[in-house]
Scaffold this active site. Structure first.
Site, mmCIF file in Angstrom:
data_model
loop_
_atom_site.group_PDB
_atom_site.id
_atom_site.type_symbol
_atom_site.label_atom_id
_atom_site.label_comp_id
_atom_site.label_asym_id
_atom_site.label_seq_id
_atom_site.Cartn_x
_atom_site.Cartn_y
_atom_site.Cartn_z
ATOM 1 N N ARG A 128 0.830 -1.241 0.106
ATOM 2 C CA ARG A 128 -0.045 -0.055 -0.056
ATOM 3 C C ARG A 128 0.837 1.064 0.195
ATOM 4 O O ARG A 128 2.006 1.330 0.618
ATOM 5 C CB ARG A 128 -0.977 0.026 1.284
ATOM 6 C CG ARG A 128 -1.878 1.098 1.484
ATOM 7 C CD ARG A 128 -3.027 1.029 0.644
ATOM 8 N NE ARG A 128 -4.108 1.787 1.097
ATOM 9 C CZ ARG A 128 -4.955 2.335 0.033
ATOM 10 N NH1 ARG A 128 -5.187 1.785 -1.090
ATOM 11 N NH2 ARG A 128 -5.934 3.044 0.534
ATOM 12 N N THR A 403 -9.179 0.976 -9.593
ATOM 13 C CA THR A 403 -8.471 -0.457 -8.997
ATOM 14 C C THR A 403 -8.714 -1.309 -9.906
ATOM 15 O O THR A 403 -9.669 -1.661 -10.713
ATOM 16 C CB THR A 403 -9.043 -0.720 -7.739
ATOM 17 O OG1 THR A 403 -8.971 0.605 -6.779
ATOM 18 C CG2 THR A 403 -8.382 -2.072 -7.067
ATOM 19 N N THR A 421 -4.095 -0.816 -6.970
ATOM 20 C CA THR A 421 -4.769 0.470 -7.297
ATOM 21 C C THR A 421 -3.885 1.724 -7.544
ATOM 22 O O THR A 421 -2.888 1.856 -6.964
ATOM 23 C CB THR A 421 -5.824 0.895 -6.454
ATOM 24 O OG1 THR A 421 -6.788 1.718 -6.573
ATOM 25 C CG2 THR A 421 -5.037 1.185 -5.043
ATOM 26 N N ASN A 423 -5.913 4.186 -6.921
ATOM 27 C CA ASN A 423 -7.262 4.699 -6.095
ATOM 28 C C ASN A 423 -8.122 5.254 -7.434
ATOM 29 O O ASN A 423 -8.557 4.444 -8.150
ATOM 30 C CB ASN A 423 -6.881 5.967 -5.384
ATOM 31 C CG ASN A 423 -8.330 6.412 -4.465
ATOM 32 O OD1 ASN A 423 -8.805 5.433 -4.073
ATOM 33 N ND2 ASN A 423 -8.205 7.600 -3.762
ATOM 34 N N ASP A 445 -7.693 8.603 0.663
ATOM 35 C CA ASP A 445 -8.069 7.432 1.316
ATOM 36 C C ASP A 445 -8.184 7.429 2.489
ATOM 37 O O ASP A 445 -8.540 6.947 3.626
ATOM 38 C CB ASP A 445 -7.683 5.916 0.742
ATOM 39 C CG ASP A 445 -8.550 5.294 -0.181
ATOM 40 O OD1 ASP A 445 -9.575 5.947 -0.534
ATOM 41 O OD2 ASP A 445 -8.049 4.179 -0.727
ATOM 42 N N SER A 464 -7.493 1.304 3.237
ATOM 43 C CA SER A 464 -8.065 0.668 2.107
ATOM 44 C C SER A 464 -9.238 -0.116 2.409
ATOM 45 O O SER A 464 -9.584 -0.487 3.479
ATOM 46 C CB SER A 464 -6.768 -0.291 1.572
ATOM 47 O OG SER A 464 -7.442 -0.878 0.448
ATOM 48 N N SER A 465 -9.910 -0.487 1.281
ATOM 49 C CA SER A 465 -10.920 -1.612 1.435
ATOM 50 C C SER A 465 -10.754 -2.565 0.492
ATOM 51 O O SER A 465 -11.478 -3.628 0.271
ATOM 52 C CB SER A 465 -12.574 -0.736 0.876
ATOM 53 O OG SER A 465 -12.560 0.097 1.577
ATOM 54 N N GLY A 485 -13.749 -1.169 -6.602
ATOM 55 C CA GLY A 485 -15.038 -0.714 -6.406
ATOM 56 C C GLY A 485 -14.881 0.199 -4.867
ATOM 57 O O GLY A 485 -16.053 0.577 -4.399
ATOM 58 N N GLY A 486 -13.850 0.578 -4.612
ATOM 59 C CA GLY A 486 -13.650 1.254 -3.561
ATOM 60 C C GLY A 486 -14.190 0.817 -2.135
ATOM 61 O O GLY A 486 -14.110 -0.533 -2.070
HETATM 62 N N1 GLU Z 1 -8.309 2.983 -2.984
HETATM 63 C C1 GLU Z 1 -9.496 2.393 -2.686
HETATM 64 C C2 GLU Z 1 -8.871 1.333 -1.455
HETATM 65 O O1 GLU Z 1 -7.850 1.102 -1.383
HETATM 66 C C3 GLU Z 1 -9.650 1.436 -3.926
HETATM 67 C C4 GLU Z 1 -10.467 2.187 -5.174
HETATM 68 C C5 GLU Z 1 -11.262 1.412 -5.816
HETATM 69 O O2 GLU Z 1 -11.214 0.087 -5.618
HETATM 70 O O3 GLU Z 1 -12.006 1.826 -6.665
HETATM 71 O O4 GLU Z 1 -9.651 0.947 -0.979
#
Ligand code: GLU
Length: 585
Positions: A128, A403, A421, A423, A445, A464-465, A485-486
């Protein structure tokens, strides 16, 4: 200007206007007739092995499922040459950075999880991005309500965190791969040098992000044509990136984090008012971590630990859902979607309050994944009435994440899941002049208000997700999967797992199935395929519904591979919401 040129420009502006404000893309495009040689190879493989959807594939010896057919083929070629799953994952990873430039690349970061067939050991490589040394909790200007006064946290040089991708992929290769750097990086170099055709999906994303791309000359040169978004089929060539990749392939990590390239990155960032220094780059650190582990109806779920919130909250949500008889609730019914929505709200509320980089902050990880805690949460759900906003969220953020996720299984059963990603689509928008590297906007993030567990601190990893995930049964690997997908990554991964375990779907069906998402507050977002009667029932339960496209980019682009416990057959699945493609042999 010639008449034909004017007509072309008018057509593209019209297309741009149509796409701006649209939420969905037509992404089930037929395979193009005119293709580059390696694309042709990929197409032939697809024709041989695919079911009607042309996204999935069956194989006995190896499988890659990634976000573009060409990147998938790169991984399969490495497996066929005798590389292991890690070699293939590193090759596919570098190739994706070229072929899907909107989503990930050298200027970003991510997570790789590996399971070794021989020992059953799972390792988690955290690459990351990190906040620069000079970053502070109050570095973005806020108004009286604590809202950002501009977009500096997500566009331009101040949004850039120190990239981890090169260190992450090369650490994986050095520690667990069998092939030489040159061999796994060569396909990416070739694609950057010779170019590749922009897909409909990529072009629609360029149009969506036109406002960001057009602010930066070095990015516009690559992804705009005469100042307008590219049309599908346009060849994207990035010779500077090819040269950067060549330097890394020769010199390894130092080729990126020290020397000429590092200098160019710092110059570009500082030119646009950013704060990254050469020391930040030289001090970037990969972290090896223990994955987070839980269970769902007797299946073991192994997934991403902090600095991702992903795995922990996938498990929390599944633990809540485990209290239901899902067959009884039914698939794609008002009751099942209501139960999911209520579980999602509580999970996101916990995420907002507690989650952050555990190197900096204490997080109640055991509590969040505890079955007893999930039971208590489950008891809060009223099946007839939607809960009011569980806790105020941050609705202005995360509305269009980018991502990429890919999964690999090799002939020995080694398994890899990578989510990486920059982001948002096209990250910060800043491309390093002369190095072709598109830099992330991962600072977005962080919680940009001071005083939160996820507020900015020097060298901290933004929350992160991303949730690269394995499913095991009695210690035997069953699946590797994940999605972009954030924050919606968490709910998408949980839904796919439930589709397979609760409703017996195969990986492709589980990926194709309609998705929903509900943050701790706001609207219930659903895919348009969910029928009107069900929408009406949900409205009666008090949900405020926002209907997205039938197969909507907003809900991610999942990829996964399952392993048949009895026969060893591999089934790769890929998402029709983007350009996903599985190829096996
Ligand atoms: N930056 C986001 C994360 O690390 C991911 C963005 C995305 O998946 O669209 O959770």
């Amino acid at each position: 200007m010639k008449k034909s040129k004017i007509l072309k420009a008018v057509a593209r502006v019209t297309a741009l206007m149509l796409v701006l404000g649209m939420v969905t893309t037509g992404c089930t495009k037929p395979v193009e007739k005119e293709v580059t040689p390696s694309k042709q190879e990929a197409v032939e493989e697809i024709e041989k092995t695919h079911s009607a959807s042309k996204r999935d594939a069956i194989g006995m010896n190896g499988m890659v499922a990634a976000a573009t057919p060409e990147a998938t083929q790169v991984g399969v070629d490495i497996l066929k040459k005798g590389g292991n799953a890690i070699d293939a994952a590193v090759a596919t990873g570098f190739a994706l950075g070229v072929l899907e430039p909107n989503a990930s690349g050298l200027g970003g970061g991510g997570f790789m999880m590996v399971r070794f067939a021989e020992t059953g050991e799972n390792v988690f490589i955290d690459f990351r991005e990190m906040a620069p040394q000079k970053a502070t909790a109050d570095m973005y200007e806020l108004d009286a309500d604590g809202k950002p006064v501009n977009r500096e946290y997500e566009v331009g040089a101040k949004s850039i965190a120190v990239p981890g991708e090169v260190a992450g992929l090369l650490t994986a290769l050095e520690q667990y791969g069998t092939m030489k750097r040159e061999e796994v990086m060569n396909p990416a170099i070739e694609y950057a040098e010779r170019g590749f055709e922009a897909s409909d999906v990529l072009c629609s994303i360029i149009e969506k992000k036109f406002d960001v791309i057009s602010q930066f000359d070095s990015t516009s040169k690559l992804y705009l044509d005469d100042g307008l978004p590219l049309e599908a089929g346009h060849k994207i060539v990035n010779k500077d990136l090819a040269n950067t990749l060549k330097v890394i392939s020769k010199e390894g990590k130092d080729g990126f984090y020290k020397g000429e390239i590092a200098k160019k990155i710092v110059e570009e960032v500082q030119k646009h008012g950013g704060i990254i220094t050469q020391d930040d780059l030289a001090n970037y650190e990969v972290k090896m971590r223990e994955p987070v582990v839980g269970t769902y109806r007797g299946y073991e779920i192994v997934s991403a630990p902090p600095a991702s919130s992903g795995g922990t909250h996938v498990i929390e949500l599944l633990n809540i859902m485990e209290n239901y008889d899902m067959k009884d609730l039914g698939f794609n019914t008002a009751n099942s979607w209501h139960a999911w929505a209520e579980g999602m709200k509580m999970m996101y509320a916990d995420r907002g309050k507690y989650m952050a980089d555990t190197d900096f902050v204490k997080v109640p990880l055991d509590g969040l994944v505890s079955k007893d805690y999930a039971k208590k949460q489950f008891e809060r759900i009223d099946m007839n009435k939607s809960m009011e906003g569980v806790e105020a969220g941050e609705p202005w953020k995360y509305e269009s994440g980018s991502t990429t996720h890919y999964s690999v299984v090799d002939k020995d059963g080694n398994m890899v899941a990578v989510t990486k990603t920059i982001n948002h689509f096209f990250g910060s928008g800043v491309t390093v002049s002369g190095a072709g590297i598109l830099l992330n906007d991962e600072m977005a993030d962080f919680t940009i208000q001071p005083g939160n567990s996820n507020s900015i601190e020097p060298k901290k990893r933004p929350l992160s997700s991303m949730s690269p995930t394995f499913i095991l049964k009695d210690q035997k690997p069953i699946a590797t999967l994940g999605t972009p997908g954030g924050k919606r990554i968490i709910t998408t991964v949980a839904l796919i797992i439930s589709n397979m375990i609760d409703y017996g779907m195969d990986i492709q069906e589980a990926i194709d199935a309609p998705r929903i998402n509900h943050y701790e507050s706001g609207q219930l977002k659903i895919e348009g395929r969910i029928p009107q009667e069900i929408r009406d029932e949900l409205t009666n339960k008090g949900h405020d519904i926002d209907v997205k496209g039938d197969y909507d980019l907003y809900f991610g682009g999942a990829q996964g591979v399952t392993i048949n416990e009895d026969t060893g057959e591999l089934h790769g699945g890929a998402d029709p919401r983007r350009d996903g493609q599985a190829i096996g042999y």
